[in-house]
Design a protein around this motif. Structure first.
Motif, PDB file in Angstrom:
ATOM      1  N   LEU A 144       4.019  47.349 -16.686  1.00 50.66           N
ATOM      2  CA  LEU A 144       4.677  46.667 -17.963  1.00 50.66           C
ATOM      3  C   LEU A 144       4.380  45.230 -18.074  1.00 50.66           C
ATOM      4  CD1 LEU A 144       8.224  48.420 -17.780  1.00 50.66           C
ATOM      5  CD2 LEU A 144       6.296  49.127 -19.403  1.00 50.66           C
ATOM      6  N   LEU A 145       4.318  44.560 -16.964  1.00 46.40           N
ATOM      7  CA  LEU A 145       3.956  43.356 -16.920  1.00 46.40           C
ATOM      8  C   LEU A 145       2.534  42.993 -17.341  1.00 46.40           C
ATOM      9  CD1 LEU A 145       4.686  40.197 -16.305  1.00 46.40           C
ATOM     10  CD2 LEU A 145       3.569  40.900 -13.951  1.00 46.40           C
ATOM     11  N   ALA A 146       1.508  43.795 -16.796  1.00 42.64           N
ATOM     12  CA  ALA A 146      -0.028  43.832 -17.344  1.00 42.64           C
ATOM     13  C   ALA A 146       0.040  44.230 -18.755  1.00 42.64           C
ATOM     14  CB  ALA A 146      -0.731  44.853 -16.463  1.00 42.64           C
ATOM     15  N   LEU A 147       0.719  45.027 -19.050  1.00 40.92           N
ATOM     16  CA  LEU A 147       0.668  45.521 -20.463  1.00 40.92           C
ATOM     17  C   LEU A 147       1.356  44.467 -21.562  1.00 40.92           C
ATOM     18  CD1 LEU A 147       1.390  49.312 -20.423  1.00 40.92           C
ATOM     19  CD2 LEU A 147      -0.779  48.175 -20.573  1.00 40.92           C
ATOM     20  N   VAL A 148       2.191  43.803 -21.298  1.00 42.45           N
ATOM     21  CA  VAL A 148       2.620  42.675 -22.110  1.00 42.45           C
ATOM     22  C   VAL A 148       1.636  41.405 -22.045  1.00 42.45           C
ATOM     23  CG1 VAL A 148       4.574  40.916 -22.185  1.00 42.45           C
ATOM     24  CG2 VAL A 148       5.157  43.297 -21.846  1.00 42.45           C
ATOM     25  N   ALA A 149       1.191  41.215 -20.859  1.00 44.43           N
ATOM     26  CA  ALA A 149       0.426  40.245 -20.798  1.00 44.43           C
ATOM     27  C   ALA A 149      -1.137  40.424 -21.403  1.00 44.43           C
ATOM     28  CB  ALA A 149      -0.069  39.803 -19.206  1.00 44.43           C
ATOM     29  N   TRP A 150      -1.733  41.679 -21.532  1.00 43.94           N
ATOM     30  CA  TRP A 150      -2.804  42.016 -22.327  1.00 43.94           C
ATOM     31  C   TRP A 150      -2.865  41.565 -23.803  1.00 43.94           C
ATOM     32  CZ3 TRP A 150      -4.803  47.618 -22.951  1.00 43.94           C
ATOM     33  CH2 TRP A 150      -6.092  47.872 -23.333  1.00 43.94           C
ATOM     34  N   PRO A 151      -2.100  41.774 -24.590  1.00 46.18           N
ATOM     35  CA  PRO A 151      -2.253  41.164 -25.992  1.00 46.18           C
ATOM     36  C   PRO A 151      -1.871  39.869 -25.999  1.00 46.18           C
ATOM     37  CG  PRO A 151       0.060  42.434 -25.644  1.00 46.18           C
ATOM     38  CD  PRO A 151      -0.844  43.011 -24.488  1.00 46.18           C
ATOM     39  N   LEU A 152      -1.124  39.477 -25.107  1.00 46.66           N
ATOM     40  CA  LEU A 152      -0.536  37.828 -24.816  1.00 46.66           C
ATOM     41  C   LEU A 152      -1.908  37.120 -24.606  1.00 46.66           C
ATOM     42  CD1 LEU A 152       2.857  37.637 -23.468  1.00 46.66           C
ATOM     43  CD2 LEU A 152       2.186  37.225 -25.764  1.00 46.66           C
ATOM     44  N   SER A 153      -2.442  37.458 -23.763  1.00 47.93           N
ATOM     45  CA  SER A 153      -3.874  36.735 -23.334  1.00 47.93           C
ATOM     46  C   SER A 153      -4.824  36.896 -24.371  1.00 47.93           C
ATOM     47  CB  SER A 153      -4.352  37.354 -21.989  1.00 47.93           C
ATOM     48  OG  SER A 153      -4.772  38.620 -22.283  1.00 47.93           O
ATOM     49  N   TRP A 154      -4.972  38.135 -25.196  1.00 53.92           N
ATOM     50  CA  TRP A 154      -5.710  38.205 -26.391  1.00 53.92           C
ATOM     51  C   TRP A 154      -5.393  37.242 -27.213  1.00 53.92           C
ATOM     52  CZ3 TRP A 154      -4.561  39.490 -31.334  1.00 53.92           C
ATOM     53  CH2 TRP A 154      -5.664  39.573 -32.164  1.00 53.92           C
ATOM     54  N   TRP A 155      -4.171  37.068 -27.708  1.00 58.17           N
ATOM     55  CA  TRP A 155      -3.848  36.091 -28.624  1.00 58.17           C
ATOM     56  C   TRP A 155      -3.787  34.658 -28.234  1.00 58.17           C
ATOM     57  CZ3 TRP A 155       0.111  32.369 -28.998  1.00 58.17           C
ATOM     58  CH2 TRP A 155       0.397  32.025 -30.156  1.00 58.17           C
ATOM     59  N   CYS A 156      -3.752  34.313 -27.143  1.00 60.38           N
ATOM     60  CA  CYS A 156      -3.914  32.981 -26.597  1.00 60.38           C
ATOM     61  C   CYS A 156      -5.237  32.670 -26.547  1.00 60.38           C
ATOM     62  CB  CYS A 156      -3.363  32.879 -25.179  1.00 60.38           C
ATOM     63  SG  CYS A 156      -1.752  32.730 -25.094  1.00 60.38           S
ATOM     64  N   ARG A 157      -6.323  33.325 -26.353  1.00 62.79           N
ATOM     65  CA  ARG A 157      -7.884  33.236 -26.422  1.00 62.79           C
ATOM     66  C   ARG A 157      -8.178  33.150 -27.760  1.00 62.79           C
ATOM     67  NH1 ARG A 157      -7.978  37.717 -22.457  1.00 62.79           N
ATOM     68  NH2 ARG A 157      -8.619  38.883 -24.349  1.00 62.79           N
ATOM     69  N   TYR A 199      -6.962  29.746 -29.086  1.00 60.84           N
ATOM     70  CA  TYR A 199      -7.785  28.488 -28.585  1.00 60.84           C
ATOM     71  C   TYR A 199      -9.279  28.619 -28.838  1.00 60.84           C
ATOM     72  CZ  TYR A 199      -3.318  26.867 -26.991  1.00 60.84           C
ATOM     73  OH  TYR A 199      -1.829  26.313 -27.008  1.00 60.84           O
ATOM     74  N   GLY A 200      -9.804  29.784 -29.222  1.00 65.50           N
ATOM     75  CA  GLY A 200     -11.225  29.920 -29.572  1.00 65.50           C
ATOM     76  C   GLY A 200     -11.978  30.325 -28.243  1.00 65.50           C
ATOM     77  N   GLN A 201     -11.243  30.867 -27.267  1.00 68.43           N
ATOM     78  CA  GLN A 201     -12.061  31.147 -25.935  1.00 68.43           C
ATOM     79  C   GLN A 201     -12.102  32.533 -25.910  1.00 68.43           C
ATOM     80  OE1 GLN A 201      -8.868  30.125 -23.007  1.00 68.43           O
ATOM     81  NE2 GLN A 201      -9.601  27.985 -22.976  1.00 68.43           N
ATOM     82  N   THR A 202     -13.041  33.115 -25.106  1.00 66.93           N
ATOM     83  CA  THR A 202     -13.683  34.594 -24.744  1.00 66.93           C
ATOM     84  C   THR A 202     -13.073  34.744 -23.695  1.00 66.93           C
ATOM     85  OG1 THR A 202     -15.765  33.757 -23.963  1.00 66.93           O
ATOM     86  CG2 THR A 202     -15.599  33.776 -26.292  1.00 66.93           C
ATOM     87  N   LEU A 203     -13.211  36.088 -23.251  1.00 70.47           N
ATOM     88  CA  LEU A 203     -12.784  37.055 -22.205  1.00 70.47           C
ATOM     89  C   LEU A 203     -13.572  36.392 -20.922  1.00 70.47           C
ATOM     90  CD1 LEU A 203     -10.610  38.566 -20.496  1.00 70.47           C
ATOM     91  CD2 LEU A 203     -11.917  40.692 -21.437  1.00 70.47           C
ATOM     92  N   GLY A 204     -14.892  36.453 -21.464  1.00 69.50           N
ATOM     93  CA  GLY A 204     -15.917  36.091 -20.381  1.00 69.50           C
ATOM     94  C   GLY A 204     -16.438  37.162 -19.502  1.00 69.50           C
ATOM     95  N   LEU A 205     -16.231  38.369 -19.934  1.00 69.70           N
ATOM     96  CA  LEU A 205     -16.651  39.591 -19.416  1.00 69.70           C
ATOM     97  C   LEU A 205     -17.609  40.272 -20.063  1.00 69.70           C
ATOM     98  CD1 LEU A 205     -13.247  40.812 -17.828  1.00 69.70           C
ATOM     99  CD2 LEU A 205     -14.978  39.504 -16.650  1.00 69.70           C
TER     100      LEU A 205
END
Length: 662
Positions: free
Chosen positions: A529-542, A545-551
């Motif tokens: 659940l923590l990972a699934l919450v963090a997944w869209p949040l990290s996408w929104w933050c990137r 701030y105009g960042q990419t996942l880098g993968l």
């Protein structure tokens, strides 16, 4: 007195596991006790201490009026019926509360039918002994010789009728189609036995495991050997001779009884429940009045005789009441279907019974010529009925047959401290499901034995009770008749409770421990659940701030697949939660063929957690080998562990058992 474990529980005791004076309806036929009164039984002299109340109708009514009025109200239980017999005669019978709360229809000991659950088994075992008496049935013969289908083989030899009567046939518990509320969907006992054959998970004769399936087998054998349908046989050979005119095994309930049957309730303040039809009918389908049950008690207290009628020869009855299962001295045991054990220095034989809504107990004190029956029609607030029923039995015995006091226990043996430490851990009941998805419940809910600092042991569920080891393997409660016997059966550390002869507690291997698997399951869910919450949040933050996942390439594929499989695992677990809803909601008619499509889909869905293990490990391996941040590496390992955890619990908990029988 301590808690009696031979009041069966679980879910369904047929055991799993306690006002208002109703007016008789003059238009209905009354139970006929005249013949029973003509020939009173011979009982032992009634030697009482000066302060012991006399067991008579007046004292019973005064005591029970006080007890029931408070207990029903406090427990939120709709109603109850009681009957007591003594010296071959009905002594007392009365109803308390309501059989229909909304209509304010009172419980009536003479008229109101209640579902007696597993107390029904005593009628089946009486029928078995009648056939033994006639030479048609051998208690030690392989039951397959009497059946038109075959009980699966297992080590330990064939299953005999004696094994069925002592619940030592080795059968796994079963819930599928055990209870049905829609008459259009009702199935016969024969169909139930053949369609839902229970696996044998223990060698025959070694481990007690309470079995409704085993009792239903016995009833089917009665039907085959007698040449009569089971319901007809019971009516002709037991109910008829005993003038039990308001009792029946028939389901749905015959029309002539429907106006007087008690409704069943979760609690008195909630709506009534549907009539429960038991497919393993010989194990628990009987409906009866308290007055009729008085006749049954009289017959057994008089070794099969009721007035001029006889349902068993005296020698057959005496055999029936003799212990028929191995047991430690002073422990409750099985006596050809009866529970037989000491309370307050008296030997009681009887049987408890529970459907989902009705809760019953019937006990006989043969040496005193006394029997008592009670049945409640509700579970009550916080399942209060179990305590009410227990206190009823304890109160009856303490009032009329008080304990003369326990002899002081000898001191603990020298090895008690070390032995207590060796016993500490998780235990599960031998009455369980091992081969299907409901194993998960038995995996997550287990008994905990605690080693106390003083060298005694306790159960986590009863911290105030301490057992002292007074002889090797024998642990006794200094404040009651309770005792535990520890042995090793087929390599498993086993605890037998002195009050429970129909299931043992077996030491759980670490891999199946409730503590370990609860930690793995709920820890894995929290991480996912923590990972699934963090997944869209990290996408929104990137994005912010105009960042990419880098993968890129396989790193990106593994990352995204691991998240998708986390979503899949949560859907998979949610599906199993839905499949378990009938258990959580006490609606056992939900465990039927209508559930099969969901179960089949979930069983096929086992690919999701299995694939998740591979993808999670692959993603962790790629991440750890990369130059990504240490937090990303730690997270990938944690997420892989969570995906492995879901698959582990699914495997250990039986969710990957590819069977629709449970």
């Amino acid at each position: 007195m301590k808690k009696r474990f031979w009041i069966a529980i679980p879910i369904m005791a047929f055991g799993l596991g306690w006002p208002l004076l109703a007016q008789e309806n003059p238009t209905e036929p009354q139970p006929q006790h005249a013949q029973a009164q003509a020939q009173p039984a011979v009982s032992a002299p009634d030697v009482k201490s000066p302060g012991t109340p006399q067991l008579d109708a007046a004292d019973l009514e005064a005591w029970l009026d006080g007890y029931m009025s408070g207990a029903l109200e406090q427990g939120d239980v709709a109603g109850a019926v009681v009957s007591v017999v003594k010296d071959g005669r009905p002594l007392f019978a009365k109803g308390y509360g309501y059989r229909d709360v909304a209509s304010k229809l009172p419980m009536d000991a003479a008229q109101t039918l209640v579902r007696i659950g597993s107390t029904s088994k005593l009628f089946t075992w009486t029928a078995v002994m009648q056939l033994v008496e006639q030479g048609k049935l051998d208690l030690d013969a392989d039951v397959n010789t009497y059946l038109d289908f075959t009980i699966p083989e297992r080590d330990g030899g064939p299953v005999t009728m004696n094994d069925l009567m002592t619940h030592r046939g080795g059968f796994e518990e079963g819930l599928k189609e055990i209870l049905i509320t829609d008459p259009a969907k009702f199935i016969t006992t024969e169909k139930y036995l053949k369609d839902h054959m229970r696996p044998r998970i223990f060698p025959v004769g070694k481990v007690p495991a309470y079995s409704n399936y085993g009792t239903a087998l016995a009833g089917y054998i009665v039907e085959r050997l007698s040449g009569e349908p089971f319901d007809d046989y019971i009516e002709r050979h037991i109910l008829g001779p005993l003038h039990m005119e308001r009792s029946t095994f028939r389901q749905p309930l015959p029309e002539k009884f429907q106006d007087n049957v008690s409704l069943g309730y979760m609690s008195a303040s909630q709506p009534p429940q549907a009539f429960e039809m038991i497919t393993s009918a010989p194990a628990g389908s009987m409906s009866a009045t308290a007055d009729d049950m008085a006749n049954f008690m009289i017959a057994h207290l008089q070794q099969g005789r009721f007035g001029d009628a006889r349902i068993l020869k005296a020698e057959t009855a005496r055999l029936m009441y003799q212990p028929s299962a191995p047991h430690e001295p002073g422990f409750t045991t099985m006596a050809h279907g009866f529970f037989s054990g000491p309370i307050n220095g008296k030997r009681l034989i009887g049987h408890g019974g529970d459907t989902i809504w009705f809760h019953t107990d019937m006990n006989l004190i043969p040496e005193e010529g006394v029997g008592f029956f009670v049945s409640f029609n509700s579970r009550g607030k916080n399942e209060a009925v179990y305590g009410m029923r227990e206190r009823f039995v304890e109160g009856f015995m303490d009032r009329y047959f008080p304990d003369k006091g326990n002899e002081p226990l000898p001191p603990a043996i020298q090895s008690a401290q070390a032995d207590a430490q060796a016993l500490a851990g998780k235990y599960r009941s031998s009455r369980r499901i091992d081969t299907a998805f409901l194993k998960l419940i038995y995996t997550l809910q287990q008994s905990t034995v605690i080693a106390n600092e003083d060298g005694t042991i306790s159960f986590a569920s009863e911290p105030g009770t301490k057992y002292r080891e007074t002889a090797p393997g024998m642990w006794r409660d200094p404040n009651s008749e309770g005792a535990l016997h520890v042995s090793t059966v087929d390599g498993q550390l086993t605890i037998t409770n002195s009050k429970n002869p129909v299931s043992d507690m077996q030491r759980v291997p670490l891999a199946e421990s409730a503590g370990l698997n609860s930690f793995i399951l709920f820890g894995s869910i929290a991480v996912i659940l923590l990972a699934l919450v963090a997944w869209p949040l990290s996408w929104w933050c990137r994005r912010l701030y105009g960042q990419t996942l880098g993968l890129t390439g396989r790193d990106l594929v593994a990352y995204r697949l691991s998240r998708l499989l986390m979503v899949g695992d949560m859907i998979y677990l949610l599906g199993w939660y839905m499949a378990l809803q009938p258990l959580f909601q006490m609606q056992f008619d939900g465990f039927g063929t209508a559930l099969d499509p969901l179960l089949f889909t979930l069983q096929a869905g086992a690919l999701v957690p299995l694939i998740g293990v591979g993808v999670g490990l692959w993603n962790a391996w790629l991440t750890v080998r990369s130059d990504r941040h240490v937090m990303a590496k730690a997270g990938s390992v944690l997420f892989a562990a969570a995906l492995c955890g879901v698959a582990w619990v699914a495997f250990i908990g039986g969710l990957m058992s590819f069977t629709l029988e449970y």
